[in-house]
Design a protein around this motif. Structure first.
Motif, PDB file in Angstrom:
ATOM      1  N   ALA A  77      73.474  69.709  79.798  1.00 39.46           N
ATOM      2  CA  ALA A  77      74.477  70.554  79.159  1.00 39.46           C
ATOM      3  C   ALA A  77      75.033  69.848  77.940  1.00 39.46           C
ATOM      4  N   GLU A  78      75.461  70.670  76.983  1.00 34.62           N
ATOM      5  CA  GLU A  78      75.945  70.118  75.720  1.00 34.62           C
ATOM      6  C   GLU A  78      76.949  71.105  75.159  1.00 34.62           C
ATOM      7  N   GLY A  85      87.968  71.459  70.677  1.00 37.77           N
ATOM      8  CA  GLY A  85      87.394  70.948  69.426  1.00 37.77           C
ATOM      9  C   GLY A  85      87.569  69.451  69.252  1.00 37.77           C
ATOM     10  N   ARG A  86      88.185  68.793  70.228  1.00 33.79           N
ATOM     11  CA  ARG A  86      88.429  67.357  70.082  1.00 33.79           C
ATOM     12  C   ARG A  86      87.259  66.493  70.547  1.00 33.79           C
ATOM     13  N   ALA A  87      86.290  67.126  71.203  1.00 33.36           N
ATOM     14  CA  ALA A  87      85.213  66.314  71.778  1.00 33.36           C
ATOM     15  C   ALA A  87      83.900  67.066  71.839  1.00 33.36           C
ATOM     16  N   ARG A  88      82.844  66.282  71.912  1.00 31.63           N
ATOM     17  CA  ARG A  88      81.553  66.820  72.285  1.00 31.63           C
ATOM     18  C   ARG A  88      81.332  66.394  73.737  1.00 31.63           C
ATOM     19  N   ARG A  89      81.021  67.378  74.589  1.00 29.49           N
ATOM     20  CA  ARG A  89      80.754  67.057  75.989  1.00 29.49           C
ATOM     21  C   ARG A  89      79.248  67.141  76.248  1.00 29.49           C
ATOM     22  N   ARG A  90      78.749  66.122  76.891  1.00 37.50           N
ATOM     23  CA  ARG A  90      77.317  66.093  77.208  1.00 37.50           C
ATOM     24  C   ARG A  90      77.181  65.733  78.674  1.00 37.50           C
ATOM     25  N   GLU A  91      76.261  66.379  79.360  1.00 38.91           N
ATOM     26  CA  GLU A  91      75.980  65.993  80.744  1.00 38.91           C
ATOM     27  C   GLU A  91      74.511  65.633  80.845  1.00 38.91           C
ATOM     28  N   VAL A  92      74.271  64.549  81.521  1.00 38.21           N
ATOM     29  CA  VAL A  92      72.908  64.016  81.622  1.00 38.21           C
ATOM     30  C   VAL A  92      72.598  63.753  83.083  1.00 38.21           C
ATOM     31  N   LEU A 109      82.264  62.564  73.795  1.00 32.39           N
ATOM     32  CA  LEU A 109      82.106  61.816  72.543  1.00 32.39           C
ATOM     33  C   LEU A 109      83.195  62.235  71.569  1.00 32.39           C
ATOM     34  N   PRO A 110      83.747  61.275  70.848  1.00 33.02           N
ATOM     35  CA  PRO A 110      84.756  61.644  69.846  1.00 33.02           C
ATOM     36  C   PRO A 110      84.071  62.411  68.716  1.00 33.02           C
ATOM     37  N   ILE A 137      83.037  71.215  82.844  1.00 31.67           N
ATOM     38  CA  ILE A 137      82.359  70.121  83.550  1.00 31.67           C
ATOM     39  C   ILE A 137      81.685  70.682  84.798  1.00 31.67           C
ATOM     40  N   SER A 138      80.443  70.307  85.030  1.00 35.75           N
ATOM     41  CA  SER A 138      79.743  70.785  86.230  1.00 35.75           C
ATOM     42  C   SER A 138      80.430  70.255  87.476  1.00 35.75           C
TER      43      SER A 138
END
Ligand code: GCU
Length: 411
Positions: A77-78, A85-92, A109-110, A137-138
């Motif tokens: 997920a991305e 808008g304050r962050a990039r969320r990534r799930e790995v 990520l900032p 968030i999952s």
């Protein structure tokens, strides 16, 4: 386990909280080789370090394996517009083999950075979804401790569990300061109960029907630390992360884990122990608050079996926990205590950091204090320390110190 047995309850009642009753003790010297000669240079420490590491592996936490051969990273997920808008969320997801074993990494990520971000890599107690109320968030599907008040029903998280421990995670503050935050639910690696190591990642490396485990085999803390190493393996592949500036941070049992992860993997640039106590930063020989005997009785799956040899015989152990802190050297290391957290022995955590300093001095690096500082008076040398007012917890105060300390050493 939440309910101590009767004998554990008895042990806890014998707990010493009186500084006057701390026994006389002599600490093993990190700067004496096994053959009795002295370590006098930084180059000497490079040769002494593997001896110390090996003692912790064989006598305390158990030996952990290297990476799993068949490992695959999958970005699942991305969201470039997370947290308003304050962050990039990534799930790995990190898959180990084809049998379904996997860990899930949540990364914030900032935004607006032109260079890769330094990163705090942590494990968490209640699932990635519990660190922030962010609905994106999952939700973890793993076994989990907790009750309905914590949004957990039949040991599984529900929607009500989102953000339940957000006070421990200064997510926005971390991002504002230009850091990324990566977190993994520790139960993905090994659910925290004593099941003879049948679940979690241990079976990946053990043949079914193996004979009884040896005294040096890895316990849960080593499995959790192994997971931090695997998290770092992923971060090394992420172009938005500066893998040369990754901080291992953890609280309590996961603080013990962070220290061990940093000791066993020198890729971590900085190590933070928040209230790690017995089996973490605190000196075992002081027998103040939780002891080796108590911890082994309450949590028989955390350490290797050899560690029980030192129940009520701390003086016979070839290491004490100042040597674990010293394994971070010459990298910056931070030990944090809380005044009300006597179970974790704040004074013993401080003394342990102090007794690690001779190793740093070989590198010309200093702690900057010889006396335990007053409450809320942090010391930020190459070794950092504070004792915060309040109880066993992680607070914004703690995070502010960690961010300042990281700025000082990693920027
Ligand atoms: C218990 C345990 C400690 C541990 C703590 C935690 O109190 O006795 O050793 O640090 O749990 O992880 O919260």
């Amino acid at each position: 386990r939440d309910d101590p047995t009767e004998s554990e309850a008895m042990k806890r009642m014998e707990t010493n909280y009186d500084e006057g009753k701390v026994p006389d003790y002599r600490l093993p010297d990190p700067l004496t080789f096994a053959d009795g000669t002295a370590v006098v240079t930084a180059a000497g420490w490079k040769r002494r370090r593997p001896e110390v590491l090996r003692l912790f592996e064989t006598q305390v936490y158990g030996r952990m394996p290297g990476p799993y051969a068949d490992t695959r990273f999958e970005v699942t997920a991305e969201d470039g517009n997370a947290l308003g808008g304050r962050a990039r969320r990534r799930e790995v997801t990190v898959h180990f083999g084809a049998g379904g074993a996997a860990i899930n990494i949540l990364i914030y990520l900032p935004v607006g950075r032109e260079t890769p971000a330094p990163c705090f890599l942590t494990l968490n107690f209640h699932g990635n979804h519990a660190i922030h109320a962010d609905p994106g968030i999952s939700l973890s599907t793993q076994w989990m401790r907790g009750d309905e008040a914590h949004g957990v029903v039949d040991n599984r998280a529900t929607e009500a569990a989102r953000g339940i421990v957000s006070s421990r995670w200064a997510v926005e503050r971390i991002l504002e300061r230009g850091y990324a935050l990566a977190s993994i639910y520790y139960g993905d690696l090994d659910p925290d109960y004593d099941d003879g190591f049948r679940n979690g990642v241990h079976p990946l490396f053990e043949t079914p029907g193996d004979a009884a485990r040896g005294g040096e085999e890895w316990g849960a803390i080593s499995a959790w630390a192994w997971g931090m190493h695997r998290g770092l393996d992923y971060l090394e592949t992420d172009r938005e992360i500066d893998a040369g500036r990754v901080v291992a941070m953890g609280h309590s049992r996961l603080g013990k884990t962070a220290l061990w992860a940093g000791a066993t993997d020198e890729r971590f640039a900085l190590v933070i122990s928040n209230a790690s106590g017995c089996g973490g930063a605190a000196l075992s020989r002081r027998r103040f608050g939780e002891t080796v005997a108590i911890i082994n009785a309450s949590f028989p799956h955390w350490f290797c079996d050899n560690y029980s040899k030192y129940n009520d015989k701390e003086n016979t152990c070839p290491v004490d926990q100042h040597m674990l802190i010293a394994l971070a050297a010459p990298r910056p290391v931070y030990v944090a205590s809380a005044e009300g957290d006597r179970w974790a022995d704040p004074n013993g955590e401080f003394l342990s950091a102090l007794r690690a300093e001779p190793v740093y001095k070989l590198f010309g690096l200093k702690f900057g204090t010889t006396k335990q500082p007053q409450v809320n008076q942090p010391v930020h040398g190459r070794i950092g320390y504070h004792v915060r007012a309040g109880k066993h917890d992680v607070t914004d105060y703690d995070w502010n110190q960690y961010l300042d300390f990281a700025d000082k050493h990693l920027k």
